[in-house]
Design a protein around this motif. Structure first.
Motif, short mmCIF file in Angstrom:
data_model
loop_
_atom_site.label_atom_id
_atom_site.label_comp_id
_atom_site.label_asym_id
_atom_site.label_seq_id
_atom_site.Cartn_x
_atom_site.Cartn_y
_atom_site.Cartn_z
N UNK A 1 -17.97 18.51 -55.91
CA UNK A 1 -18.17 17.09 -56.21
C UNK A 1 -19.37 16.90 -57.14
N UNK A 2 -20.45 17.62 -56.83
CA UNK A 2 -21.66 17.46 -57.64
C UNK A 2 -21.45 17.89 -59.09
N UNK A 3 -20.53 18.81 -59.30
CA UNK A 3 -20.26 19.29 -60.66
C UNK A 3 -19.29 18.38 -61.42
N UNK A 4 -18.73 17.39 -60.74
CA UNK A 4 -17.70 16.54 -61.38
C UNK A 4 -18.30 15.62 -62.42
N UNK A 5 -17.47 15.25 -63.40
CA UNK A 5 -17.84 14.23 -64.39
C UNK A 5 -17.86 12.88 -63.67
N UNK A 6 -18.56 11.90 -64.28
CA UNK A 6 -18.69 10.58 -63.66
C UNK A 6 -17.33 9.92 -63.35
N UNK A 7 -16.41 10.01 -64.32
CA UNK A 7 -15.11 9.36 -64.08
C UNK A 7 -14.31 10.06 -62.97
N UNK A 8 -14.51 11.36 -62.82
CA UNK A 8 -13.84 12.10 -61.73
C UNK A 8 -14.46 11.68 -60.39
N UNK A 9 -15.78 11.49 -60.40
CA UNK A 9 -16.48 11.08 -59.17
C UNK A 9 -16.01 9.70 -58.71
N UNK A 10 -15.76 8.83 -59.68
CA UNK A 10 -15.29 7.47 -59.36
C UNK A 10 -14.00 7.50 -58.56
N UNK A 11 -13.12 8.42 -58.91
CA UNK A 11 -11.81 8.49 -58.25
C UNK A 11 -11.82 9.33 -56.98
N UNK A 12 -12.89 10.05 -56.75
CA UNK A 12 -12.95 10.96 -55.60
C UNK A 12 -13.21 10.19 -54.30
N UNK A 13 -12.46 10.53 -53.26
CA UNK A 13 -12.63 9.90 -51.96
C UNK A 13 -13.85 10.55 -51.27
N UNK A 14 -15.01 9.86 -51.34
CA UNK A 14 -16.25 10.48 -50.84
C UNK A 14 -16.25 10.72 -49.32
N UNK A 15 -15.34 10.07 -48.63
CA UNK A 15 -15.25 10.32 -47.18
C UNK A 15 -14.87 11.78 -46.90
N UNK A 16 -14.23 12.40 -47.87
CA UNK A 16 -13.84 13.81 -47.70
C UNK A 16 -15.05 14.73 -47.56
N UNK A 17 -16.22 14.25 -48.01
CA UNK A 17 -17.43 15.07 -47.93
C UNK A 17 -17.97 15.16 -46.50
N UNK A 18 -17.58 14.20 -45.66
CA UNK A 18 -18.06 14.18 -44.26
C UNK A 18 -16.92 14.44 -43.27
N UNK A 19 -15.72 14.05 -43.65
CA UNK A 19 -14.57 14.13 -42.75
C UNK A 19 -13.56 15.15 -43.28
N UNK A 20 -13.39 16.28 -42.57
CA UNK A 20 -12.48 17.32 -43.07
C UNK A 20 -10.99 16.99 -42.85
N UNK A 21 -10.71 15.83 -42.23
CA UNK A 21 -9.32 15.48 -41.93
C UNK A 21 -8.86 14.34 -42.84
N UNK A 22 -8.16 14.70 -43.89
CA UNK A 22 -7.74 13.68 -44.87
C UNK A 22 -6.66 12.76 -44.31
N UNK A 23 -6.11 13.11 -43.13
CA UNK A 23 -5.07 12.26 -42.53
C UNK A 23 -5.63 11.36 -41.42
N UNK A 24 -6.94 11.22 -41.40
CA UNK A 24 -7.60 10.39 -40.39
C UNK A 24 -8.57 9.46 -41.09
N UNK A 25 -8.26 8.17 -41.05
CA UNK A 25 -9.03 7.22 -41.84
C UNK A 25 -9.03 5.83 -41.21
#
Ligand SMILES: [Fe+2]
Ligand SMILES: [Fe+2]
Length: 314
Positions: A36-60
């Protein structure tokens, strides 16, 4: 409890019960953070930052203020428009809680399948085989869920202003651990003994009475179980059908799952693996019940619906 506290508790319990272990998950999150830290700004905008804390992408949290105080929950295996209307009708429901993912959590279902790699490795399948077979299957699942109208019930919750949460893999991790412990304790030697052990679980007992109890999909009662593997309880959805031959080589005698497609069943049979299908709604109920018990202990009222067989262990 606040909505965000319920959500965080689900993640915490899910990590504790995960086949990858706490360390494995921490490593995974660290790697994602670096990416994530290496991503370009526009890529960061689209990235779901919850994934950085929650390893379960099917729980939201699909909708609702995370700070909202929750006193009463309407919960079921599938929460869709009908159940959201029911929640409105009941008028005092603070949150609807679905087991099966909806909205962006459904769109993220393929991602949690990664955990199947670690699970297969723990059962003795070489990592390269597990990764290779899963990669193909994850892409298949990803293409399969892409056209679904996954935000439909979320739109409904927004219009009716009902907070909406789904807890999928954390709950499936809980039932996987529960069954692992139960079978370890009972140590069944034949499929008959395995079925007897499952029948002792109240959710399965109720499912039998409703005509959806545990079933032998491949094998006979007198067959010896050999090594029992719980490869089809958690990990998003059904894995690769090509895995059974590899599981047999890794020493599998019997696979216990929640549900199984005909194609998978045939492949298991060809590989001489017994299959016991414990039941879908009943197995999902066990995982949810273990989590719901914790919420009840904190004073939250639970209203079960949509196939959830509510059994309390408190
Ligand atoms: Fe499940
Ligand atoms: Fe399920």
């Amino acid at each position: 409890m606040k909505l965000k506290e319920i959500y965080n508790l689900a993640i915490e319990r899910g990590i504790e019960a995960d086949f990858r272990g706490k360390d494995g998950i921490e490593k995974l999150l660290k790697k994602l953070k670096e990416k994530y830290e290496k991503m370009e700004e526009d890529q960061k905008e689209d990235f779901d930052v919850e994934r950085l804390e929650n390893p379960f992408s099917d729980t939201r949290i699909l909708f609702g203020d995370p700070e909202k105080e929750i006193k009463k929950i309407l919960t079921g295996i599938d929460i869709d428009g009908e159940e959201i209307l029911l929640a409105k009708e009941l008028s005092d429901i603070d949150l609807v809680l679905s087991h099966h993912p909806r909205g962006k959590a459904l769109a993220g279902l393929d991602d949690v399948m990664q955990l199947q790699v670690d699970m297969l490795v723990q059962y003795g399948v070489p990592v390269t085989i597990a990764e290779g077979l899963l990669k193909k299957r994850i892409e298949e699942v990803s293409r399969g869920i892409a056209p679904i109208n996954h935000n439909r019930p979320v739109d409904m919750a927004k219009i009716l202003n009902i907070p909406y949460l789904c807890v999928h893999t954390p709950s499936d991790n809980l039932v996987a651990r529960f069954l692992e412990e139960k079978l370890k304790k009972d140590n069944p030697q034949t499929l008959e003994e395995l079925m007897k052990s499952l029948r002792e679980v109240p959710e399965y007992k109720k499912a039998i009475q409703n005509g959806a109890g545990p079933r032998i999909f491949v094998g006979d009662e007198e067959n010896r179980t050999g090594k029992i593997m719980l490869t089809e309880i958690t990990g998003g959805t059904e894995g690769s059908a090509e895995i059974y031959e590899k599981l047999a080589q890794a020493g599998a005698g019997t696979v216990v799952g929640m549900h199984m497609s005909e194609k998978h069943r045939e492949e298991a049979e060809k590989a001489h693996i017994n299959v016991v299908i414990a039941g879908h709604m009943s197995s999902d109920s066990i995982g949810m019940n273990l989590f719901l018990d914790e919420l009840e202990k904190k004073g939250i009222e639970i209203v079960p619906c949509s196939g959830l067989i509510r059994i309390k262990r408190i």
